[in-house]
Design a protein around this motif. Structure first.
Motif, PDB file in Angstrom:
ATOM      1  N   GLU A  64      85.559  54.449 -10.880  1.00 41.73           N
ATOM      2  CA  GLU A  64      84.793  53.355 -10.815  1.00 41.73           C
ATOM      3  C   GLU A  64      83.616  53.452 -11.981  1.00 41.73           C
ATOM      4  O   GLU A  64      83.085  52.707 -12.757  1.00 41.73           O
ATOM      5  N   ALA A  65      83.046  54.857 -12.341  1.00 36.94           N
ATOM      6  CA  ALA A  65      82.101  54.890 -13.232  1.00 36.94           C
ATOM      7  C   ALA A  65      82.819  54.754 -14.925  1.00 36.94           C
ATOM      8  O   ALA A  65      82.220  54.715 -15.792  1.00 36.94           O
ATOM      9  N   GLY A  85      84.707  52.596 -15.343  1.00 43.27           N
ATOM     10  CA  GLY A  85      84.837  51.251 -15.722  1.00 43.27           C
ATOM     11  C   GLY A  85      86.152  50.391 -15.037  1.00 43.27           C
ATOM     12  O   GLY A  85      86.333  49.226 -15.255  1.00 43.27           O
ATOM     13  N   PHE A  86      86.393  50.944 -13.970  1.00 39.91           N
ATOM     14  CA  PHE A  86      87.648  50.644 -13.300  1.00 39.91           C
ATOM     15  C   PHE A  86      87.276  49.799 -11.958  1.00 39.91           C
ATOM     16  O   PHE A  86      86.122  50.489 -11.186  1.00 39.91           O
ATOM     17  N   GLU A  87      87.773  48.648 -11.561  1.00 39.27           N
ATOM     18  CA  GLU A  87      87.606  48.087 -10.294  1.00 39.27           C
ATOM     19  C   GLU A  87      88.900  48.290  -9.557  1.00 39.27           C
ATOM     20  O   GLU A  87      90.062  47.881  -9.956  1.00 39.27           O
ATOM     21  N   ILE A  88      88.949  49.362  -8.583  1.00 35.86           N
ATOM     22  CA  ILE A  88      89.994  49.568  -7.913  1.00 35.86           C
ATOM     23  C   ILE A  88      90.495  48.577  -6.524  1.00 35.86           C
ATOM     24  O   ILE A  88      89.678  48.419  -5.883  1.00 35.86           O
ATOM     25  N   HIS A  89      91.644  47.790  -6.992  1.00 35.61           N
ATOM     26  CA  HIS A  89      92.219  46.783  -6.237  1.00 35.61           C
ATOM     27  C   HIS A  89      93.035  47.436  -5.014  1.00 35.61           C
ATOM     28  O   HIS A  89      93.109  46.815  -3.739  1.00 35.61           O
ATOM     29  N   ALA A  90      93.683  48.483  -5.071  1.00 29.92           N
ATOM     30  CA  ALA A  90      94.368  49.124  -4.044  1.00 29.92           C
ATOM     31  C   ALA A  90      94.484  50.861  -4.436  1.00 29.92           C
ATOM     32  O   ALA A  90      94.416  51.116  -5.525  1.00 29.92           O
ATOM     33  N   CYS A  91      94.436  51.614  -3.373  1.00 28.79           N
ATOM     34  CA  CYS A  91      94.668  52.880  -3.542  1.00 28.79           C
ATOM     35  C   CYS A  91      95.566  53.398  -2.519  1.00 28.79           C
ATOM     36  O   CYS A  91      95.429  53.153  -1.158  1.00 28.79           O
ATOM     37  N   LYS A 109      84.437  44.819 -15.344  1.00 29.04           N
ATOM     38  CA  LYS A 109      85.427  46.240 -15.099  1.00 29.04           C
ATOM     39  C   LYS A 109      86.945  45.925 -15.674  1.00 29.04           C
ATOM     40  O   LYS A 109      87.151  44.820 -15.832  1.00 29.04           O
ATOM     41  N   LYS A 110      87.534  46.837 -15.340  1.00 27.28           N
ATOM     42  CA  LYS A 110      89.099  46.781 -15.566  1.00 27.28           C
ATOM     43  C   LYS A 110      89.956  47.003 -14.268  1.00 27.28           C
ATOM     44  O   LYS A 110      89.472  47.925 -13.661  1.00 27.28           O
ATOM     45  N   PRO A 111      90.840  46.064 -13.744  1.00 29.05           N
ATOM     46  CA  PRO A 111      91.509  46.157 -12.596  1.00 29.05           C
ATOM     47  C   PRO A 111      92.585  47.391 -12.389  1.00 29.05           C
ATOM     48  O   PRO A 111      93.372  47.466 -13.533  1.00 29.05           O
ATOM     49  N   ASP A 152      85.420  61.544  -4.807  1.00 25.95           N
ATOM     50  CA  ASP A 152      84.971  61.734  -6.030  1.00 25.95           C
ATOM     51  C   ASP A 152      85.848  60.978  -7.070  1.00 25.95           C
ATOM     52  O   ASP A 152      85.488  60.833  -8.110  1.00 25.95           O
ATOM     53  N   GLN A 153      86.997  61.288  -7.064  1.00 20.77           N
ATOM     54  CA  GLN A 153      88.094  60.531  -7.837  1.00 20.77           C
ATOM     55  C   GLN A 153      87.976  59.135  -7.847  1.00 20.77           C
ATOM     56  O   GLN A 153      88.011  58.704  -9.142  1.00 20.77           O
ATOM     57  N   ILE A 154      87.779  58.567  -7.100  1.00 20.86           N
ATOM     58  CA  ILE A 154      87.354  56.924  -6.804  1.00 20.86           C
ATOM     59  C   ILE A 154      86.126  56.690  -7.542  1.00 20.86           C
ATOM     60  O   ILE A 154      86.163  55.837  -8.333  1.00 20.86           O
TER      61      ILE A 154
END
Length: 172
Positions: free
Chosen positions: A152-153, A155-161, A71-73, A146-148
């Motif tokens: 993630e679908a 290809g992102f790995e969310i490190h902070a929201c 994934k992408k950060p 849903d946004q998160i």
């Protein structure tokens, strides 16, 4: 056990640029992924500035530690108050003045240059930074989830929201 150790390693935590905040969080603890923090303050007491500073700090003072190497950060900033343009101008002014040690009048800088500069500076360590503005009357907790999930679908790995200002969204 492996996942627990990975999530509690210092490499996966996000350090603030403010030393006092880092000490308050435990010195070597910092912000952990999955933690939830609320910034409580009265109107006009720097909540948006706090959030934008934390976004900037996370991007500049941390290297992405990936739990999923495929994934992408990402650092995600959602605002119910400020437009993306206003947040970009604030970040541009803040970054530029820290860099040059001179006052910066953002009114003289083309918007495309502001966006390019902020994106370049905040992605220096490998983070993708996404900022969006939502209408708080129409945006619900389900929309946030849903946004998160959609990011993630993609290809992102969310490190902070970072969400400015969560209490304003619809409670439907």
């Amino acid at each position: 056990v492996k996942r627990s150790l990975e999530e509690n390693t210092v490499e996966g935590m996000l350090m603030s640029g403010w030393q006092g905040i880092n000490r308050m969080l435990g010195g070597t603890t910092y912000y952990r992924r999955g933690d939830f923090a609320v910034v409580g303050a009265l109107q006009h007491n720097f909540k948006s500035g706090w959030m934008l500073n934390q976004l900037k700090h996370f991007a500049l003072y941390n290297k992405p530690y990936m739990l999923d190497k495929e994934k992408k950060p990402m650092l995600l900033m959602i605002s119910t108050e400020n437009s993306v343009k206003d947040n970009l101008m604030w970040l541009y002014k803040n970054l530029k003045e820290n860099e040059t040690k001179e006052l910066c009048d953002v009114r003289t800088v083309p918007p495309a240059e502001i966006a390019r500069y902020v994106n370049e500076r905040l992605s220096v360590n490998g983070y993708y930074v996404k900022m969006i503005r939502v209408n708080p009357s129409d945006y619900t907790y389900r929309d946030l989830f849903d946004q998160i999930l959609a990011l993630e679908a993609d290809g992102f790995e969310i490190h902070a929201c970072l969400f400015d200002y969560l209490n304003m969204i619809s409670k439907k």
